[in-house]
Write an enzyme that holds these catalytic residues in place. Structure first.
Site, short mmCIF file in Angstrom:
data_model
loop_
_atom_site.label_atom_id
_atom_site.label_comp_id
_atom_site.label_asym_id
_atom_site.label_seq_id
_atom_site.Cartn_x
_atom_site.Cartn_y
_atom_site.Cartn_z
N ASP A 1 1.62 4.98 0.73
CA ASP A 1 1.78 3.93 -1.13
C ASP A 1 2.79 4.23 -2.26
OD1 ASP A 1 -0.83 3.89 0.13
OD2 ASP A 1 -1.86 5.72 -1.56
N GLU B 1 -9.67 3.82 -3.68
CA GLU B 1 -8.69 4.45 -4.36
C GLU B 1 -8.07 3.38 -5.05
OE1 GLU B 1 -7.47 6.41 -0.14
OE2 GLU B 1 -7.26 4.29 -0.23
#
Length: 477
Positions: free
Chosen positions: A20, A190
């Site tokens: 990420d 998320e």
């Protein structure tokens, strides 16, 4: 382990594992890009924050690791802000990172700060700023920004997004919750992001909430959905029906996107992890594994289906354009290939087609070689755009990788516009000015550099076509 060459112009880590993007912030001429990083393996493991900076969003300089795991846990995803008013007391113009510690399934929210433009970091002595709640296992990925007179945090918690407010980044009060049956809930939620955009460039505006979903995306596995609504400084309210699902990308490889804070031109720029948790640990790798999508400039536009998010590649990518091939007002016939003499593994393609009644299928085949190709095509009768990577190169590392992905798409004024970026290990497609996008990892042979334009069923009018050979973006350090 299969060695695979690095992309020409997509960001990759100096070595080992990346996932990420984190802490995207601009300060004093530098765009900061932090990211989930495991410097010890090409497989996910103890998470650090890697760090790079850029002055132009095309060329990047790797910097030393910003945050290391410690006795409190791994350093999971989060965000970073410039504390212009020194609300935290860490110092004037301090960069403050807000991140999740993860240890033994326990997740807390925490601070670290830098007073030297992100070169060195100190973890806040009184962490955590938000302790782990009871009965919520997935409690992570804080996105923080300044709103009017206080700090706002969006935080993923299972299948919903919690809102918090703070005067000083240290003391937080929960102010709202969004989710519980809205959109896609097949996978854990998320990496939220929340921002406001004008509608059609005018005075009217909406708030956009983006959410990574761990499973159930249109191409299978993980993906990114978004919601459009209002935000009053304390909670987000969606304007979409609960059952509506708006996907940010219809390819398999666009996850956990985040946008830059403090962008000097006022633009909302977003970048995502170009991978999918279905097979992220298995894709071909050498000394590194994982990279990021092209940076996208976001806007909201009114469509016949309502207000929708449009995503375009940033104009800075044009600085990499080299040799150009140009055509206009051509009639393309079945069995012909206008692009037979064009080859490359780093290309930008801009094309506009006008529909003809007899046409059954038309589009491009990229990275064409012996028994391999990736196809981007449109079926006018089904009104669907397809990306087919079933013969794209190395595909046997996961059963779900070799697939055809698609999205509904209506022509605009009887035309289809395609904007395609081809790189060493990816194809990204922006359709009709960014209303629909596809992000796809591919792993063709290095010598598979052919390019084809094709049509089936009848002639089609090619209004214009440009193919640019793209130079490499520099990544140093």
């Amino acid at each position: 382990m299969t060695h695979f060459p690095r992309p020409h112009y997509h960001f990759t880590p100096p070595r080992m594992w990346l996932n990420d993007p984190n802490g995207l912030v601009y300060l004093d001429g530098e765009y900061h890009l932090f990211y989930q990083y495991h410097p010890g393996s090409t497989v996910w493991g103890p998470m650090h924050w890697g760090h790079a900076v850029s002055r132009d969003l095309v060329n990047w300089q790797h910097l030393p690791i910003a945050l290391y795991p410690d006795e409190h846990g791994m350093i999971y995803s989060g965000s970073a802000v410039v504390d212009w008013n020194n609300t935290s007391g860490f110092g004037e113009k301090a960069l403050v990172a807000i991140f999740t510690y993860h240890k033994d399934s326990n997740e807390t929210q925490n601070l670290a700060y830098s007073t030297d433009k992100g070169r060195t970091w100190t973890k806040y002595a009184d962490n955590p700023i938000i302790p782990a709640p009871d009965l919520i296992r997935d409690f992570r990925d804080p996105k923080v920004f300044w709103h009017e007179d206080h700090w706002v945090m969006s935080l993923a918690a299972g299948d919903k997004i919690l809102s918090f407010a703070s005067p000083d980044l240290k003391n937080w009060e929960q102010t709202g919750s969004f989710g519980s049956g809205y959109g896609s809930t097949e996978g854990v939620w998320e990496t939220p992001d929340l921002f406001r955009l004008p509608v059609d460039g005018g005075d009217e505006s909406r708030w956009v909430l983006t959410v990574g979903v761990g499973n159930g995306a249109p191409a299978g596995g993980s993906g990114t959905q978004y919601f459009i609504g209002q935000f009053d400084g304390r909670k987000f309210i969606s304007e979409n029906p609960k059952e509506a699902i708006l996907w940010a990308d219809f390819g398999a490889d666009y996850y956990a996107p985040q946008s830059w804070i403090e962008e000097p031109g006022g633009r909302r720029l977003m970048i995502g992890w170009m991978n999918n948790w279905q097979y992220a640990r298995l894709i071909p790798a050498g000394e590194w594994r994982g990279g990021f999508n092209l940076i996208r400039e976001l806007s909201l536009q009114q469509t016949r289906d309502g207000i929708r998010l449009f995503q375009r590649p940033i104009p800075e990518m044009q600085n990499l354009r080299g040799r150009n091939h140009h055509w206009q007002e051509q009639t393309i016939q079945p069995g012909s290939n206008l692009l037979a003499d064009v080859h490359g593994s780093a290309l930008e393609i801009l094309a506009e087609f006008q529909m003809q009644d007899a046409v059954e299928l038309f589009g491009f085949r990229v990275r064409v070689g012996a028994n391999e190709q990736t196809t981007v095509d449109y079926n006018p009768k089904e009104r669907r755009l397809f990306v087919d990577r079933t013969h794209s190169g190395i595909i046997d590392f996961h059963d779900g990788f070799a697939a055809i992905h698609s999205a509904e798409l209506d022509p605009i004024d009887n035309t289809i516009r395609l904007h395609i970026f081809v790189d060493t290990s990816s194809v990204e497609v922006f359709v009709n000015d960014g209303l629909i996008t596809f992000s796809e990892c591919i792993f063709p042979a290095e010598g598979s550099q052919g390019l084809e334009l094709f049509v089936d069923g009848g002639n089609i009018k090619l209004c214009s076509l440009d193919v640019f050979h793209l130079m490499e973006g520099r990544i140093t350090g």
